[in-house]
Design an enzyme around this catalytic site. Structure first.
Site, PDB file in Angstrom:
ATOM      1  N   ASP A 188       3.705  -0.722   7.464  1.00 35.19           N
ATOM      2  CA  ASP A 188       2.923  -0.968   8.631  1.00 35.19           C
ATOM      3  C   ASP A 188       2.119   0.523   8.915  1.00 35.19           C
ATOM      4  OD1 ASP A 188       2.051  -1.629  11.698  1.00 35.19           O
ATOM      5  OD2 ASP A 188       3.498  -3.206  11.237  1.00 35.19           O
ATOM      6  N   HIS A 259      -2.808  -3.219  10.226  1.00 34.78           N
ATOM      7  CA  HIS A 259      -1.521  -2.600  10.176  1.00 34.78           C
ATOM      8  C   HIS A 259      -1.232  -1.677   8.917  1.00 34.78           C
ATOM      9  CE1 HIS A 259      -0.011  -3.852  13.956  1.00 34.78           C
ATOM     10  NE2 HIS A 259      -0.092  -5.040  13.757  1.00 34.78           N
ATOM     11  N   GLU A 321      -2.844  -9.289  13.475  1.00 41.31           N
ATOM     12  CA  GLU A 321      -3.577  -8.355  14.499  1.00 41.31           C
ATOM     13  C   GLU A 321      -4.421  -7.487  13.589  1.00 41.31           C
ATOM     14  OE1 GLU A 321       0.062  -7.809  17.838  1.00 41.31           O
ATOM     15  OE2 GLU A 321       0.066  -6.528  16.164  1.00 41.31           O
TER      16      GLU A 321
END
Length: 552
Positions: A188, A259, A321
């Site tokens: 991440d 990410h 995302e």
């Protein structure tokens, strides 16, 4: 102890089983008293379960549980695919003469052995026998099998790292609850957590950050303390082997194309703007991977190393995302859109995901992604609007969608013929607050008490029976922005994981009023196993975090 006394103990213990078995009926007589003379035996295919049983229950009871023959053993384990049981199913029968566990397969035998352990007093979950203990298996007949084939938990070790020993302990607790998929979130913005030999800087430089945000206050507050760690490839092999012995499949996740700050920090050529720091703050950031051939080759090489470590048929590539800001300004991204005949940056993300999906399929793996992998394909963009019927290319037939932003992604994927795993935030995110009390530590997300975890239904309403067949199961997700120690992990996960386990294992209606007494009895097992769970009444004083702000 009287026969009647044994009967009362048997009834009390058998009524506390979690997950609730499909069929259970009390047997006749006092049950089986375990003594130093108790012998155990495993037929073909069950030897691994017997080793586990002796290693776990032997020290807990202080009994040798010596191996015996099939004829003279009191505890017998066997695999019988012809016994009329479902996959992962088992039949457990206990009487005064012995205890028999028959499984459809080795996994079924293992789950039967887990139930057998639950039939004993809670002290069977200790590492040594308390003084004066007596060990009685109540007379009972149980036939059981799981409702879903995917009964999972995601553990994020990227935000806050958990070392090998803690991951293996987490696997043990999953197995205790008959869960069978550990989804490991390995990369991440805030850290890269697995060794890749071809790209050593991923862990040399990407596995640690200068400091960490504390809580969710705005403006952010930081601890000023470096945080880091990663799993070596030998660590991974040990975790995978430990999990396999307990019939838990470990599914790796490498999150792309968003990410990815930690990876871009280690190898700046992966990004659109050069070197960036490893993330120290929680949230979503504009920095994403470039969509060049070189970046794709980099991640294909990463995948190639990891599929050798993780034998799971599934491989998670994130896909969630992913802001499009940088791609809109990137000459290389815009050129890719033109070269591939794509409509926009949403289709560009879909194109990127499809390249890795295709590579994983070539390596015999099924892609799993968060529901954003539907964007630029079934959905036109971020708003989940249906894409026009213009022949947009989708994922391979074996790709699996993990529905987290509610149920809409799972419904859309199932109706398109794809398998899905349900993990909606409102009922599945174990980092979310457990009450509205001011004593609750670092309250984020929406309210998710144990009762809501238990009562929520994994299969969305409105699916036809054929579409519902695509629901492989469900999982809970443990994001660790605010979970920085194993003790905090215990607090956030338990007993909600116990409630989830029954939801995905047990068929039939669920009544929390019926479940709660069994759960309270089960908490004694967690006590003996050393789990620092959240009491149903609220946190203990030392489980609070005064002064660390959450977010509404």
């Amino acid at each position: 102890m009287s026969v009647n006394g044994l009967d009362r103990i048997g009834a009390a213990v058998s009524d506390s089983l979690i997950p609730r078995p499909r069929e259970s009926s009390p047997g006749e007589g006092p049950g089986l008293v375990l003594t130093p003379r108790t012998r155990v035996h495993a037929g073909a295919g069950a030897a691994g379960v017997l080793s586990w049983l002796r290693r776990e229950v032997g020290p807990a009871t202080g009994l040798p549980l010596e191996r015996g023959g099939e004829a003279d053993a009191q505890i017998r384990l066997s695999v019988d695919p012809g016994a009329g049981l479902s996959p992962e199913g088992y039949r457990l029968v206990v009487d005064a003469e012995g205890a028999s566990v028959i499984g459809h397969d080795a996994a079924g035998v293992f789950y039967g052995a887990q139930t057998l352990r639950q039939l004993l007093p809670a002290d069977a979950y200790r590492a040594a026998a308390p003084a004066g203990s007596e060990w009685v298996l109540p007379a009972v007949s149980i036939t059981d099998a799981p409702r879903f084939r995917w009964r999972g938990a995601m553990l994020d070790i990227a935000r806050h790292f958990q070392p090998r020993r803690e991951i293996m302990r987490f696997v043990d607790l999953m197995a205790m609850h008959k869960l069978n998929v550990l989804h490991l979130h390995l990369s991440d913005d805030q850290g890269w957590r697995v060794q890749i030999r071809r790209y050593p800087k991923l862990t040399e430089e990407g596995s640690w950050r200068a400091e960490s945000q504390v809580g969710a206050a705005r403006p952010p507050v930081f601890d000023g303390r470096p945080h880091g760690g990663y799993l070596t490839q030998d660590d991974v092999r040990e975790i995978v082997a430990h999990a396999a012995e307990r019939h838990v499949t470990v599914v790796p996740e490498i999150d792309v194309p968003g990410h990815s700050l930690a990876a871009i920090h280690a190898y700046p050529e992966l990004g659109e703007t050069g070197r960036v720091p490893v993330g120290t703050q929680w949230g979503i950031f504009d920095e994403v991977l470039a969509v060049t051939d070189e970046v794709l080759d980099f991640y294909r090489n990463v995948v190639d190393e990891l599929v050798e470590l993780f034998p799971s048929p599934f491989f998670h590539i994130g896909g969630d995302e992913c802001p499009k800001t940088q791609w809109k300004e990137s000459p290389s991204a815009q050129q890719r859109i033109r070269d591939e005949g794509l409509a926009d940056e949403h289709e560009l993300q879909n194109w990127f995901v499809r390249q890795l999906d295709r590579h994983l399929a070539s390596r015999g793996r099924r892609t799993v992604g968060w529901d954003e992998i539907l964007q630029g394909w079934l959905w036109a963009g971020d708003e989940e609007a249906p894409a026009p019927g213009d022949g947009r290319k989708g994922l391979s037939a074996g790709a699996v969608v993990m529905s987290w932003r509610g149920e809409v992604g799972g419904v859309a994927a199932a109706r398109a013929g794809h398998d899905v795993i349900m993990a909606p935030t409102a009922t599945s995110y174990l980092d979310y607050r457990q009450s509205e009390s001011e004593e609750e530590p670092v309250k984020v997300g929406t309210l998710l008490p144990t009762e809501e975890v238990y009562l929520s239904e994994p299969v969305p309403e409105g699916l036809s029976p054929q579409e519902a067949e695509h629901v492989l199961g469900a999982q809970v997700n443990v994001w660790t922005e605010h979970i920085d120690t194993p003790r905090r992990l215990d607090y956030m996960v338990f007993p909600r994981l116990s409630a989830f386990a029954e939801k995905v294992w047990s068929a039939g209606p669920r009544d929390y009023a019926e479940f709660e007494p069994r759960l309270r009895a089960h908490l004694l097992r967690l006590d003996c196993a050393g789990v620092e769970y959240r009491p149903l009444e609220g946190p203990r004083p030392w489980q609070t975090r005064p002064g660390v702000l959450g977010r509404d």
